[in-house]
Design an enzyme around this catalytic site. Structure first.
Site, PDB file in Angstrom:
ATOM      1  N   GLU A 139     -10.010   2.137   4.387  1.00  0.00           N
ATOM      2  CA  GLU A 139      -9.697   3.388   3.669  1.00  0.00           C
ATOM      3  C   GLU A 139     -10.983   3.992   3.072  1.00  0.00           C
ATOM      4  OE1 GLU A 139      -6.376   2.873   0.905  1.00  0.00           O
ATOM      5  OE2 GLU A 139      -7.552   3.964  -0.577  1.00  0.00           O
TER       6      GLU A 139
ATOM      7  N   SER B 134       0.828  -1.205   0.000  1.00  0.00           N
ATOM      8  CA  SER B 134       0.000   0.000   0.000  1.00  0.00           C
ATOM      9  C   SER B 134       0.860   1.252   0.000  1.00  0.00           C
ATOM     10  CB  SER B 134      -0.901   0.022   1.239  1.00  0.00           C
ATOM     11  OG  SER B 134      -1.641   1.220   1.239  1.00  0.00           O
TER      12      SER B 134
ATOM     13  N   LYS C 146      -4.586  -6.689   3.319  1.00  0.00           N
ATOM     14  CA  LYS C 146      -4.512  -5.537   2.410  1.00  0.00           C
ATOM     15  C   LYS C 146      -5.924  -5.164   1.933  1.00  0.00           C
ATOM     16  CE  LYS C 146      -2.890  -2.505  -0.596  1.00  0.00           C
ATOM     17  NZ  LYS C 146      -3.807  -2.377  -1.667  1.00  0.00           N
TER      18      LYS C 146
ATOM     19  N   HIS D 164      -7.626  -3.395   4.717  1.00  0.00           N
ATOM     20  CA  HIS D 164      -7.018  -2.056   4.758  1.00  0.00           C
ATOM     21  C   HIS D 164      -7.724  -1.122   3.768  1.00  0.00           C
ATOM     22  CE1 HIS D 164      -4.414   0.862   2.746  1.00  0.00           C
ATOM     23  NE2 HIS D 164      -3.823   1.065   3.904  1.00  0.00           N
ATOM     24  N   ASN D 165      -7.911  -1.612   2.550  1.00  0.00           N
ATOM     25  CA  ASN D 165      -8.572  -0.778   1.539  1.00  0.00           C
ATOM     26  C   ASN D 165     -10.020  -0.491   1.916  1.00  0.00           C
ATOM     27  OD1 ASN D 165      -6.158  -1.218   0.240  1.00  0.00           O
ATOM     28  ND2 ASN D 165      -7.082  -1.433  -1.765  1.00  0.00           N
TER      29      ASN D 165
END
Ligand code: ATR
Length: 473
Positions: A191, A130, A184, A187-188
């Site tokens: 976000e 990232s 990941k 995480h997105n």
């Protein structure tokens, strides 16, 4: 051939090129390969002063140029292209070599690939990266999965090129097979939720208080100096203070208000549905983007009655900006708590051992959601690694207690003024639902038993019950 390269990168579009340059800048000899040789050549032509590159025209030449165990980073589009490149390299590799997929693969594809390659004696590492182009070049947050043995061979190189916070690299071995890509993905998703909440704060300051974008940029700047300190907050104030050169208008007013998405937020929500984890903040963020893009629905609904567009004034406006700051912080805590619950549930489902505190820690630098706030999450999981929800940690429960009057006011005012605030609202509902003594789920169980004889459990006795509705009336 002369000395062998320590690591190779195949797929030299922007991300791959920048990762290769980052490795070279850290003193590692990097073998380069790309389907189209011109990109390889361009990289060497432009950046050979940054370190040692070994350009390979063919896959065989590339593989031969690497020391053993070979470490090959793939940076090609997720899906069929990744499979194609893996299939091309696999017959050329030997026992113990490591293929690292640094693209944005779905974690289930990563699990499939890891299984297939491990049966051939190869190590496969699905690795979340990232931080975009800039991060890849100057220090990303790196989330590698795969076998521990592969991390032993790879970790020092990755930790070298990762972002550093307080001297610690933003990279850790996440867990087996697809764990890195799973983390990941979440995480997105987080976000998405964080961006949505900031966007709602902007909308409330603008429509609720009548502030212009420049004033909101200033407000965000002051928040960014406090507990909301984060990269997303910082860039939001940059965007809001930007003026369009052509028209002289605030940039944000000349941008079409239809948010696009590449799909990792959707994957996160789909995965959460499968796991039964209520990630309502991420869900609202994904749906809000979809809604914004439905021009047809928005056109059809534009004339519907609502509020007059009045803003708060006088005493009502007093302290409202501070209330929004509180609501934003509280909603952010909820969104992150939900995301971490999804990681916990994924770890149980897929048999990964994931250190949640370490995950929060490697998100402190390099990545898009980097923020001071992540230190608090690491501290919470250090205090109690089995914490059921971050909301129950003292530091967060105290923050929520302090924020809640403001949070409720913001959600109520948003409803009264007709300003959509789905992120703030769903976060508050989640908070209230979790802390409720009783939920109306009891009625839903009654309804299910009534129409479908689905049975229910009781509060006062063990067992499963069914009421004979027609007879008992
Ligand atoms: P860009 O980022 O430039 O739009 P992309 O289509 O996303 O490019 O592809 C990223 C990288 O993956 C490129 O290095 C591309 O190789 P080319 O330069 O030859 O286009 C590589 N790539 C894409 N599909 C591939 C495939 N099926 N096999 C091998 N490499 C592939």
């Amino acid at each position: 051939m002369s000395a062998k390269a320590e690591i190779g990168v195949s797929g030299l579009a922007t991300m791959g090129r920048n990762l290769a340059r980052n490795l070279a800048r850290h003193g590692h000899a990097v073998a380069l390969h790309n389907r189209t040789y011109q990109k390889t050549k361009d990289l060497v032509d432009h950046f050979s002063d940054e370190g040692t590159f070994v350009a390979a025209e063919s896959a065989q030449e590339f593989v031969d140029s690497l020391e053993r165990p070979r470490r090959i980073v793939l940076m090609v589009p997720a899906g069929a292209a990744t499979d194609a490149v893996i299939d091309e390299f696999t017959p050329l590799l030997e026992q113990g070599d490591v293929i690292i997929d640094a693209g944005n693969a779905h974690f289930l594809d990563t699990r499939r690939r890891e299984k297939a390659l491990s049966e051939k004696g190869l190590n496969f590492v699905g690795m979340g990266v990232s931080g975009g182009e800039e991060g890849a070049l100057n220090g990303p947050s790196i989330m590698p999965g795969g076998p521990k043995e592969a991390y032993d061979a790879l970790g020092p190189l990755l930790e070298d090129i990762a972002a550093k916070v307080d001297g610690e690299p933003c990279c850790t071995h996440i867990g087996a097979d697809g764990a890195g890509h799973f983390v990941k993905m979440v995480h997105n998703g987080i976000e998405y939720a964080d961006m949505q909440l900031i966007a709602e704060a902007y909308d409330l300051l603008r429509k609720g208080l009548g502030l212009d974008p420049a004033a909101i940029a200033e407000t965000f700047r002051s928040w960014n100096a406090g507990r909301l300190d984060s990269y997303l907050m910082e860039i939001s104030s940059e965007v809001l203070s930007h003026v369009d050169a052509d028209t002289g208008k605030p940039f944000v007013d000349v941008v079409a208000d239809e948010a696009e998405q590449k799909g990792t937020g959707r994957w996160t929500v789909q995965g959460a549905l499968e796991l039964g984890v209520p990630v309502t903040g991420i869900g609202e963020a994904v749906f809000s983007r979809s809604l914004s893009g439905h021009r047809d629905l928005r056109d059809a609904a534009r004339g519907l009655p609502g509020t007059s567009g009045a803003v708060l004034e006088g005493a009502a406006a007093e302290g409202f900006a501070d209330d929004i700051e509180q609501a934003l912080y509280a909603s952010k805590i909820v969104a992150y708590a939900q995301g971490f619950n999804q990681i916990q549930a994924g770890a149980v489902e897929y048999d990964w051992s994931i250190d949640l505190g370490a995950v929060a820690s490697i998100w402190r630098g390099g990545c898009i959601i980097r923020a001071r706030f992540l230190d608090e999450i690491t501290a919470a999981y250090r205090r109690d690694p089995a914490l059921a929800t971050l909301l129950a940690d003292t530091s967060f429960s105290e923050a929520l207690a302090g924020a809640q009057d403001s949070w409720r006011r913001v959600v109520a005012v948003a409803a009264q003024l007709g300003i959509p605030a789905p992120g703030f609202s769903t976060a508050l509902s989640y908070y209230d639902a979790l802390r409720a003594e009783r939920l109306p789920a009891a009625l839903i169980q009654g309804q299910r038993d009534f129409f479908g004889a689905h049975t229910y459990r009781r509060t006062d006795r063990e067992g499963t019950f069914h009421t004979l509705w027609a007879e008992e009336g």
